[in-house]
Design a protein around this motif. Structure first.
Motif, short mmCIF file in Angstrom:
data_model
loop_
_atom_site.label_atom_id
_atom_site.label_comp_id
_atom_site.label_asym_id
_atom_site.label_seq_id
_atom_site.Cartn_x
_atom_site.Cartn_y
_atom_site.Cartn_z
N LEU A 29 1.07 4.35 -2.97
CA LEU A 29 0.77 5.73 -2.58
C LEU A 29 1.96 6.65 -2.85
N HIS A 31 0.83 -1.20 0.00
CA HIS A 31 0.00 0.00 0.00
C HIS A 31 0.87 1.26 0.00
N ARG A 32 1.89 1.25 0.84
CA ARG A 32 2.78 2.41 0.96
C ARG A 32 3.44 2.70 -0.39
N LEU A 71 -4.32 1.37 -5.75
CA LEU A 71 -4.38 2.72 -5.19
C LEU A 71 -5.66 2.90 -4.39
N TYR A 94 1.57 9.69 -5.35
CA TYR A 94 1.47 11.03 -4.79
C TYR A 94 2.81 11.72 -4.59
N ARG A 138 -5.58 3.73 -0.46
CA ARG A 138 -6.24 4.92 0.10
C ARG A 138 -7.17 4.52 1.24
#
Length: 173
Positions: A123, A119-120, A151, A127, A155
């Motif tokens: 992101l 997940h990290r 994504l 971003y 989130r």
């Protein structure tokens, strides 16, 4: 174009399904013992069996030993990725030569640190690095639609971990 319903592929799919049912708990346990995180071990296990499926598509033979060697290699890649992320955090802190600007910055960084690596990573690519879905997909080894799904999930995981925001008067936002 051949589909999984064709004779040869149907047989291959059945053999692979049997292999998965028999060996996935062992591979998952192997990875869990080394990561200590159930989510990470499940994701790495799925990577191992994705690689195995691709290997069988190329005519390769998959044995339990082959799966464990692949699991070890996938785990090494995972640790390298984690190491690169820690190094990135260190460099950013060194380059900025300051503490985060406010409590919200600290909360964001803390939340990112608590997220599972997969997940990290999506992101940060989206971003922080400003990559589009196709570019992030090239980095992650998947297509743009998969990046959008990852994504979305990242989130959601971030929102679940991020402390509830308050406005300056102390009321819930």
């Amino acid at each position: 174009m051949e589909t999984i319903q064709n004779g040869g592929n149907r047989e291959r799919a059945a053999r692979f399904t049997d292999l998965y049912a028999r060996e996935s708990p062992r591979v998952a346990a192997f990875l869990y013992r080394r990561t200590g995180d159930r989510g990470t071990s499940e994701e790495l296990t799925s990577d191992v069996f994705r690689i195995a499926w691709e290997h069988t598509a190329d005519g390769g033979r998959v044995t339990p030993g082959w799966l464990f060697v692949t699991a070890r290699n996938v785990l090494r890649n995972h640790w390298r990725s984690e190491s690169r992320l820690r190094e990135l955090h260190r460099r950013i802190t060194d380059e900025l030569d300051r503490a985060p600007a406010d409590e919200r910055d600290t909360a964001v960084l803390d939340t990112l640190d608590r997220l599972p690596g997969h997940h990290r990573e999506v992101l940060i690519l989206s971003y922080w690095d400003g990559l589009g879905a196709a570019e992030a997909g090239a980095v992650l080894g998947c297509g743009a639609p998969a990046v959008w799904v990852r994504l979305h999930r990242a989130r959601k995981a971030f929102r679940e971990l991020f402390p509830t925001a308050t406005d300056p008067t102390g009321e819930q936002a």
